[in-house]
Structure formats: structure tokens, C-alpha cells
Design a protein around this motif. Structure first.
Motif, PDB file in Angstrom:
ATOM      1  N   GLN A 170      15.561 -88.451-105.131  1.00  0.00           N
ATOM      2  CA  GLN A 170      16.809 -88.202-105.861  1.00  0.00           C
ATOM      3  C   GLN A 170      16.790 -86.817-106.505  1.00  0.00           C
ATOM      4  OE1 GLN A 170      16.442 -91.685-108.326  1.00  0.00           O
ATOM      5  NE2 GLN A 170      18.182 -92.677-107.330  1.00  0.00           N
ATOM      6  N   LEU A 171      15.667 -86.457-107.124  1.00  0.00           N
ATOM      7  CA  LEU A 171      15.559 -85.155-107.767  1.00  0.00           C
ATOM      8  C   LEU A 171      15.673 -84.028-106.742  1.00  0.00           C
ATOM      9  CD1 LEU A 171      15.199 -83.693-110.447  1.00  0.00           C
ATOM     10  CD2 LEU A 171      12.726 -83.861-110.126  1.00  0.00           C
ATOM     11  N   ASP A 172      15.037 -84.200-105.582  1.00  0.00           N
ATOM     12  CA  ASP A 172      15.143 -83.200-104.509  1.00  0.00           C
ATOM     13  C   ASP A 172      16.601 -83.009-104.090  1.00  0.00           C
ATOM     14  OD1 ASP A 172      12.440 -82.622-104.355  1.00  0.00           O
ATOM     15  OD2 ASP A 172      12.060 -84.023-102.705  1.00  0.00           O
ATOM     16  N   LEU A 173      17.330 -84.106-103.948  1.00  0.00           N
ATOM     17  CA  LEU A 173      18.725 -84.036-103.536  1.00  0.00           C
ATOM     18  C   LEU A 173      19.585 -83.331-104.596  1.00  0.00           C
ATOM     19  CD1 LEU A 173      21.028 -84.730-101.606  1.00  0.00           C
ATOM     20  CD2 LEU A 173      21.180 -86.960-102.732  1.00  0.00           C
ATOM     21  N   ILE A 174      19.401 -83.686-105.846  1.00  0.00           N
ATOM     22  CA  ILE A 174      20.172 -83.062-106.929  1.00  0.00           C
ATOM     23  C   ILE A 174      19.894 -81.562-106.986  1.00  0.00           C
ATOM     24  CG2 ILE A 174      20.449 -82.932-109.438  1.00  0.00           C
ATOM     25  CD1 ILE A 174      19.845 -86.010-109.437  1.00  0.00           C
ATOM     26  N   VAL A 175      18.623 -81.189-106.931  1.00  0.00           N
ATOM     27  CA  VAL A 175      18.250 -79.769-106.973  1.00  0.00           C
ATOM     28  C   VAL A 175      18.837 -79.030-105.775  1.00  0.00           C
ATOM     29  CG1 VAL A 175      16.294 -78.173-106.753  1.00  0.00           C
ATOM     30  CG2 VAL A 175      16.204 -80.035-108.413  1.00  0.00           C
ATOM     31  N   THR A 176      18.742 -79.615-104.594  1.00  0.00           N
ATOM     32  CA  THR A 176      19.291 -78.981-103.391  1.00  0.00           C
ATOM     33  C   THR A 176      20.793 -78.741-103.530  1.00  0.00           C
ATOM     34  OG1 THR A 176      17.577 -79.951-101.998  1.00  0.00           O
ATOM     35  CG2 THR A 176      19.585 -79.217-100.901  1.00  0.00           C
ATOM     36  N   LEU A 177      21.522 -79.756-103.994  1.00  0.00           N
ATOM     37  CA  LEU A 177      22.970 -79.613-104.165  1.00  0.00           C
ATOM     38  C   LEU A 177      23.312 -78.532-105.194  1.00  0.00           C
ATOM     39  CD1 LEU A 177      24.039 -83.368-104.070  1.00  0.00           C
ATOM     40  CD2 LEU A 177      24.419 -81.634-102.306  1.00  0.00           C
ATOM     41  N   LEU A 220      21.417 -75.903-105.968  1.00  0.00           N
ATOM     42  CA  LEU A 220      21.075 -74.614-105.366  1.00  0.00           C
ATOM     43  C   LEU A 220      22.161 -74.159-104.391  1.00  0.00           C
ATOM     44  CD1 LEU A 220      17.262 -75.176-104.759  1.00  0.00           C
ATOM     45  CD2 LEU A 220      18.276 -73.478-106.302  1.00  0.00           C
ATOM     46  N   ILE A 221      22.676 -75.084-103.588  1.00  0.00           N
ATOM     47  CA  ILE A 221      23.744 -74.752-102.642  1.00  0.00           C
ATOM     48  C   ILE A 221      24.965 -74.214-103.374  1.00  0.00           C
ATOM     49  CG2 ILE A 221      25.437 -75.790-101.056  1.00  0.00           C
ATOM     50  CD1 ILE A 221      23.140 -77.633-100.081  1.00  0.00           C
ATOM     51  N   ARG A 222      25.217 -74.758-104.565  1.00  0.00           N
ATOM     52  CA  ARG A 222      26.373 -74.334-105.371  1.00  0.00           C
ATOM     53  C   ARG A 222      26.099 -73.080-106.194  1.00  0.00           C
ATOM     54  NH1 ARG A 222      31.181 -76.433-103.926  1.00  0.00           N
ATOM     55  NH2 ARG A 222      30.992 -78.630-103.492  1.00  0.00           N
ATOM     56  N   GLY A 223      24.895 -72.519-106.058  1.00  0.00           N
ATOM     57  CA  GLY A 223      24.574 -71.267-106.734  1.00  0.00           C
ATOM     58  C   GLY A 223      24.004 -71.412-108.129  1.00  0.00           C
ATOM     59  N   PHE A 224      23.607 -72.631-108.519  1.00  0.00           N
ATOM     60  CA  PHE A 224      23.017 -72.839-109.831  1.00  0.00           C
ATOM     61  C   PHE A 224      21.501 -72.656-109.781  1.00  0.00           C
ATOM     62  CE2 PHE A 224      26.946 -75.322-110.094  1.00  0.00           C
ATOM     63  CZ  PHE A 224      27.461 -74.857-111.295  1.00  0.00           C
ATOM     64  N   ASN A 225      20.898 -72.405-110.936  1.00  0.00           N
ATOM     65  CA  ASN A 225      19.450 -72.324-111.081  1.00  0.00           C
ATOM     66  C   ASN A 225      19.001 -73.585-111.818  1.00  0.00           C
ATOM     67  OD1 ASN A 225      16.775 -71.552-111.376  1.00  0.00           O
ATOM     68  ND2 ASN A 225      17.196 -70.375-113.221  1.00  0.00           N
ATOM     69  N   PRO A 226      18.647 -74.658-111.088  1.00  0.00           N
ATOM     70  CA  PRO A 226      18.269 -75.907-111.752  1.00  0.00           C
ATOM     71  C   PRO A 226      16.994 -75.756-112.577  1.00  0.00           C
ATOM     72  CG  PRO A 226      18.667 -76.255-109.416  1.00  0.00           C
ATOM     73  CD  PRO A 226      18.637 -74.782-109.643  1.00  0.00           C
ATOM     74  N   ILE A 227      17.017 -76.343-113.756  1.00  0.00           N
ATOM     75  CA  ILE A 227      15.858 -76.372-114.638  1.00  0.00           C
ATOM     76  C   ILE A 227      15.558 -77.833-114.937  1.00  0.00           C
ATOM     77  CG2 ILE A 227      14.924 -75.698-116.883  1.00  0.00           C
ATOM     78  CD1 ILE A 227      16.919 -73.346-116.837  1.00  0.00           C
ATOM     79  N   VAL A 228      14.347 -78.260-114.658  1.00  0.00           N
ATOM     80  CA  VAL A 228      13.944 -79.641-114.886  1.00  0.00           C
ATOM     81  C   VAL A 228      13.191 -79.712-116.208  1.00  0.00           C
ATOM     82  CG1 VAL A 228      12.536 -81.559-114.025  1.00  0.00           C
ATOM     83  CG2 VAL A 228      13.807 -80.127-112.416  1.00  0.00           C
ATOM     84  N   VAL A 229      13.643 -80.608-117.083  1.00  0.00           N
ATOM     85  CA  VAL A 229      12.965 -80.824-118.366  1.00  0.00           C
ATOM     86  C   VAL A 229      12.683 -82.310-118.511  1.00  0.00           C
ATOM     87  CG1 VAL A 229      14.000 -78.827-119.507  1.00  0.00           C
ATOM     88  CG2 VAL A 229      15.124 -81.035-119.652  1.00  0.00           C
ATOM     89  N   GLY A 230      11.798 -82.634-119.394  1.00  0.00           N
ATOM     90  CA  GLY A 230      11.463 -84.032-119.666  1.00  0.00           C
ATOM     91  C   GLY A 230      10.253 -84.092-120.557  1.00  0.00           C
ATOM     92  N   LYS A 231      10.081 -85.231-121.177  1.00  0.00           N
ATOM     93  CA  LYS A 231       8.969 -85.414-122.112  1.00  0.00           C
ATOM     94  C   LYS A 231       7.619 -85.288-121.410  1.00  0.00           C
ATOM     95  CE  LYS A 231       7.190 -88.737-125.440  1.00  0.00           C
ATOM     96  NZ  LYS A 231       7.389 -90.051-126.056  1.00  0.00           N
ATOM     97  N   GLU A 232       7.526 -85.898-120.228  1.00  0.00           N
ATOM     98  CA  GLU A 232       6.272 -85.877-119.474  1.00  0.00           C
ATOM     99  C   GLU A 232       6.366 -84.906-118.305  1.00  0.00           C
ATOM    100  OE1 GLU A 232       5.336 -89.860-118.316  1.00  0.00           O
ATOM    101  OE2 GLU A 232       5.677 -90.623-120.334  1.00  0.00           O
ATOM    102  N   ARG A 233       5.253 -84.324-117.954  1.00  0.00           N
ATOM    103  CA  ARG A 233       5.201 -83.407-116.812  1.00  0.00           C
ATOM    104  C   ARG A 233       5.438 -84.187-115.534  1.00  0.00           C
ATOM    105  NH1 ARG A 233       5.793 -78.040-115.947  1.00  0.00           N
ATOM    106  NH2 ARG A 233       4.772 -77.447-114.036  1.00  0.00           N
ATOM    107  N   ILE A 234       6.359 -83.717-114.709  1.00  0.00           N
ATOM    108  CA  ILE A 234       6.630 -84.354-113.427  1.00  0.00           C
ATOM    109  C   ILE A 234       6.534 -83.325-112.314  1.00  0.00           C
ATOM    110  CG2 ILE A 234       8.139 -86.118-114.421  1.00  0.00           C
ATOM    111  CD1 ILE A 234      10.504 -84.474-113.253  1.00  0.00           C
TER     112      ILE A 234
END
Length: 108
Positions: free
Chosen positions: A13-20, A22-36
Motif C-alpha cells: 500500500q505504501l509503495d502504491l501511495i508513494v508511486t502515485l 511521485l507521478i503527480r510531481g509530489f515529494n512524498p515524506i514518510v513519518v511515523g513513531k517507529e522506523r519503517i
């Protein structure tokens, strides 16, 4: 209605969201309490941001896509548009919609 929202996306799911994004020209940043493990094409800040840093990041973002309502509330407080995605949602969307703060910046 009991509401259960899973707050973590699967790797696929995360791969799909990031890919979409990126295609739209955004720079995705992943945050969260635990390292993933995040996709290589995004900035991975998971497990390494303080609450103050997260607030600053959310405020400077074009929008926030999250399943975590805490992050969504931070975004709403700073007028940052939000997209609430839940990997597993066990309540009708209409009920969920009524339980969130009403704003022009919310999309469920």
C-alpha cells in the motif's frame, strides 16, 4: 458504531501511495513513531521526528495523506489539506465522515 482504523499501511500500500504521489510531481515524506522500511523514492523520516518537527513539517506540506488521526488533526489545525486513507476501515464512510472535524480541507 465501533470504529476501528488500522494506522499503518502495508509495504505494498505504501509503495502504491508513494508511486502515485511521485507521478503527480509530489515529494512524498514518510513519518511515523517507529522506523519503517519506506520506498526508496521518498524521504523516510519515520522513527526520527519530534512532535515539534512533525508540526513544522505538516505546516509546510502541500497536503497530508494519513491513516493516523493525530497527524490529520495537526494538519487541520494548520490549515493543511488532508486525505484520510485507512488500510482497513470497519465502519461506513458516512459514519466516519460525521465523526471528523468539518472543514473544506478534509477528504475521506
Amino acid at each position: 458504531f465501533p470504529v476501528t482504523i488500522e494506522k499503518a499501511f502495508s509495504d505494498k500500500q505504501l509503495d502504491l501511495i508513494v508511486t502515485l504521489l511521485l507521478i503527480r510531481g509530489f515529494n512524498p515524506i514518510v513519518v511515523g513513531k517507529e522506523r519503517i522500511k519506506a520506498p526508496e523514492d521518498c524521504t523516510n523520516l519515520s522513527g526520527g521526528t519530534t512532535l515539534a518537527e512533525l508540526c513544522s513539517l505538516v505546516q509546510r506540506s502541500s497536503f497530508v495523506c494519513s491513516a493516523d488521526t493525530g497527524v490529520l488533526h495537526l494538519a487541520l489545525a494548520s490549515n493543511t489539506p488532508v486525505l484520510c486513507l485507512s488500510p482497513k476501515l470497519t465502519v461506513p464512510t458516512a459514519v466516519l465522515r460525521d465523526s471528523y472535524p468539518h472543514s473544506n480541507t478534509v477528504m475521506i
